[in-house]
Design a protein around this motif. Structure first.
Motif, short mmCIF file in Angstrom:
data_model
loop_
_atom_site.label_atom_id
_atom_site.label_comp_id
_atom_site.label_asym_id
_atom_site.label_seq_id
_atom_site.Cartn_x
_atom_site.Cartn_y
_atom_site.Cartn_z
N PHE A 133 -24.75 -58.12 -12.17
CA PHE A 133 -25.50 -57.77 -13.39
C PHE A 133 -26.17 -56.41 -13.22
O PHE A 133 -26.13 -55.56 -14.10
N GLY A 134 -26.80 -56.22 -12.07
CA GLY A 134 -27.53 -54.98 -11.84
C GLY A 134 -26.62 -53.77 -11.78
O GLY A 134 -26.96 -52.71 -12.33
N ILE A 135 -25.46 -53.89 -11.13
CA ILE A 135 -24.53 -52.76 -11.04
C ILE A 135 -23.99 -52.40 -12.42
O ILE A 135 -23.97 -51.23 -12.81
N VAL A 136 -23.55 -53.42 -13.16
CA VAL A 136 -23.02 -53.18 -14.51
C VAL A 136 -24.11 -52.57 -15.40
O VAL A 136 -23.87 -51.59 -16.13
N GLY A 137 -25.33 -53.12 -15.33
CA GLY A 137 -26.42 -52.61 -16.15
C GLY A 137 -26.79 -51.19 -15.81
O GLY A 137 -27.03 -50.37 -16.71
N THR A 138 -26.82 -50.86 -14.51
CA THR A 138 -27.16 -49.50 -14.10
C THR A 138 -26.12 -48.50 -14.60
O THR A 138 -26.47 -47.44 -15.15
N ILE A 139 -24.84 -48.83 -14.44
CA ILE A 139 -23.77 -47.92 -14.88
C ILE A 139 -23.74 -47.80 -16.40
O ILE A 139 -23.68 -46.69 -16.96
N TRP A 140 -23.78 -48.96 -17.09
CA TRP A 140 -23.68 -48.96 -18.55
C TRP A 140 -24.85 -48.21 -19.19
O TRP A 140 -24.65 -47.41 -20.10
N SER A 141 -26.05 -48.44 -18.71
CA SER A 141 -27.21 -47.77 -19.28
C SER A 141 -27.19 -46.27 -18.97
O SER A 141 -27.59 -45.45 -19.80
N SER A 142 -26.71 -45.89 -17.78
CA SER A 142 -26.65 -44.47 -17.42
C SER A 142 -25.63 -43.72 -18.27
O SER A 142 -25.85 -42.56 -18.64
N LEU A 143 -24.53 -44.38 -18.60
CA LEU A 143 -23.49 -43.72 -19.37
C LEU A 143 -23.77 -43.69 -20.86
O LEU A 143 -23.47 -42.69 -21.54
N LYS A 144 -24.35 -44.76 -21.40
CA LYS A 144 -24.37 -44.92 -22.85
C LYS A 144 -25.77 -44.90 -23.49
O LYS A 144 -25.90 -44.58 -24.67
N LEU A 145 -26.78 -45.27 -22.74
CA LEU A 145 -28.11 -45.37 -23.35
C LEU A 145 -28.71 -43.97 -23.45
O LEU A 145 -28.66 -43.19 -22.51
N LYS A 146 -29.27 -43.65 -24.60
CA LYS A 146 -29.86 -42.33 -24.80
C LYS A 146 -31.29 -42.47 -25.32
O LYS A 146 -31.67 -43.48 -25.91
N GLU A 147 -32.04 -41.42 -25.10
CA GLU A 147 -33.46 -41.44 -25.46
C GLU A 147 -33.61 -41.15 -26.95
O GLU A 147 -33.27 -40.06 -27.42
N THR A 148 -34.06 -42.12 -27.71
CA THR A 148 -34.28 -41.94 -29.15
C THR A 148 -35.74 -42.13 -29.53
O THR A 148 -36.09 -42.02 -30.70
#
Length: 563
Positions: free
Chosen positions: A177-192
């Motif tokens: 969970f942590g690995i997927v979450g770290t990668i997914w958030s780093s690639l796709k999550l942006k500051e809005t």
């Protein structure tokens, strides 16, 4: 994919991971203690710190992290939380020591996990509120509520399964969970979010709040442990000093916050009626519900499952299975209540949810110790439905009522209130149970031994401390076998084989413990009912739906970004 769904997927992974981790430890303690070779009868302090240390650290840090996210950006802290949590999970898997040293290492690594958890928990509601338009926030927060509650019960079942193979797997399961979450958030999550870069960190407020809540909760935790000849530690001067000092710091805290330029706990938000009443209702709900899980596991693992033929080794797994109706209720009502809240407002949906919780607590209070499961399952289903109806509308009303640049601290305040109340609730129910067992357990032992013609063993079996009996029941563990095996051979030989078989079986200890435990259980459920009713009243008093007046500007900005 629209950004709002990317944000939701990241938040759902975080919520699921955090709650799986919390409940998986709750159900796997027997395997963990066996794995590090800790004697359950003499390790009550480790039980408390493994269970309550995580919540204590999370509660103390949420406000600070909420304010930091308003200054530096919610996504940065959210992603950092994933990374810290994952590293801590790996460390827990590789816990090198056994015995007391192993228990201390697990506690330290769990505290590191709690820091990671606080980093993402302080920002989940704020990220969803930023990403979703006002007309869909209830639905988004409802789906997050489903993830939180589902994770709680997935953890119970996973813990029961994994613990049968290797206790280290209990901690390893969080790593993917942590690995997927770290990668997914780093690639796709942006500051809005709308940052507040001119805001400064409230050093004095942070220091006083962290010191106050830590001293109070540490005092309460050690108050549950034996002190000298007393079954609890409330006569320990250090416990009294810690609790009193913590209260004094918390009393000073709001006065400090009124004087600093940029307070971490923005008291001005309490001028907003919706914010104040919704948070107060959440506080009472968490106080009533926080210890409920502990009580139900204690009832199932320590009493009902052994009496119904389940081996002590299998009770953690089956306790998770038999509590599934609670999850089902939340899964059913979480998204529905969020959608209804978006359409009709949160007031009466949340209120009715707490009324249903009140009824469910009263139903649980009426249980005999060897209950009919259909009745128990229906009460749990009602509890899940009530919790699902309350959670997402209440959270949406809190987040909608504050200015956009205060959402980080508002999310931190909301989560701090709930986590602190959950930890306090555990301590409150522990106290009720230990006091009740202390008063009733010796008489229950004498009565049970008289019934099997072995009253001469009463001095021996009454030597089990109340906390030891409680711990044993919580772990689904019969302490009688350990006591008999520790006796000198000449003494053990005097116990008739038939009597020894009865004492070490799956019925004698659960029935004896139930006699001492059930009155305290009923008191705790009555308290839960009263707190839920209070939350219902506060929910009704919050007023009609309120959305902060900067929302139209936020909607325009969202349209401009193409959300």
């Amino acid at each position: 994919m629209e950004y709002k769904w990317i944000a939701l997927s990241n938040v759902l992974i975080a919520s699921l991971m955090g709650m799986v981790n919390m409940s998986i430890v709750l159900i796997s303690l027997p395997a963990i203690f066996n794995g590090i070779h800790i004697d359950p009868l003499n390790s009550f302090q480790y039980l408390l710190w493994i269970l309550m240390g995580y919540g204590l650290v999370t509660a103390t840090l949420l406000l600070s992290f909420g304010r930091l996210s308003d200054i530096y950006g919610r996504v940065k802290l959210f992603k950092l939380g994933f990374l810290v949590f994952t590293v801590a999970s790996v460390l827990l898997y590789f816990t090198p020591s056994t015995g007391n040293a192993g228990a201390l290492e697990i506690i330290i690594f769990r505290i590191l996990q709690a820091i990671g958890s606080a980093l993402f928990m302080a920002n989940t509601s704020a990220i969803l509120t930023d990403a979703f338009p006002v007309t869909e926030r209830g639905k988004a927060l409802g789906l997050n509520m489903v993830a939180l509650m589902s994770g709680q019960f997935i953890g119970l079942i996973l813990g029961g399964i994994l613990a049968m193979y290797d206790w280290r797997f209990v901690f390893l399961v969080s790593v993917p969970f942590g690995i997927v979450g770290t990668i997914w958030s780093s690639l796709k999550l942006k500051e809005t979010s709308i940052k507040s870069p001119k805001t400064k960190l409230d050093i004095w407020g942070n220091a006083i709040f962290i010191l106050g809540i830590t001293l109070l909760l540490v005092g309460v935790t050690y108050g549950l442990m034996p002190y000298k000849n007393d079954p609890m530690g409330w006569s320990n001067p250090w416990v009294v000093l810690s609790a009193v000092a913590g209260l004094i710091f918390l009393i000073i805290f709001p006065f400090v916050e009124r004087r600093v330029e940029y307070p971490m706990f923005n008291l001005k938000l309490f001028r907003i009626k919706m914010f104040t009443f919704a948070n107060s209702a959440a506080l009472l709900n968490a106080l009533g519900r926080g210890g409920m899980m502990f009580m139900l596991i204690l009832l199932l693992q320590g009493i009902w499952l052994p009496l119904n033929g389940y081996s002590y080794e299998s009770t953690p797994f089956w306790a998770g299975i038999y509590m599934l109706p609670l999850t089902a209720g939340v899964i059913i009502m979480g998204p529905i209540s969020g959608w209804l809240s978006d359409k009709y407002g949160p007031r009466w949906i949340a209120t009715f949810g707490m009324v249903i919780n009140t009824v469910a607590f009263l139903m649980l209070a009426a249980l005999p110790y060897n209950f009919d499961y259909a009745y128990f399952a229906f009460a749990l289903l009602l509890m899940g439905i009530g919790s699902g109806m309350f959670g997402s509308p209440n959270s949406a009303s809190i987040m909608n009522s504050v200015p956009a640049n205060e959402r980080g601290v508002a999310s931190g305040m909301m989560t701090t209130v709930m986590n602190t109340a959950f930890t306090a609730s555990m301590a409150m129910f522990f106290t009720i149970v230990i006091v009740g067992i202390t008063q009733r357990y010796p008489d229950a032992v004498i009565a049970s031994l008289t019934a099997i013609g072995a009253v001469k063993l009463a001095p021996l079996l009454n030597s089990i401390p109340p906390t030891g009996a409680l711990f044993s029941a919580f772990l689904g563990y019969n302490p009688i076998g350990s006591i008999i095996s520790s006796l000198p051979p000449s003494v053990a030989a005097m116990i008739p084989p038939a009597t020894q078989t009865t004492l070490e079986g799956t019925t004698w200890f659960p029935q004896t413990f139930a006699t001492a435990f059930m009155p305290s259980l009923r008191i705790s459920f009555y308290i839960g009912a009263a707190l839920s009713l209070g939350a219902a009243v506060l929910s009704a008093l919050r007023g009609e739906n309120y959305i902060h007046d900067d929302e139209p500007e936020i909607i325009k900005a969202e349209k401009g970004r193409g959300k």
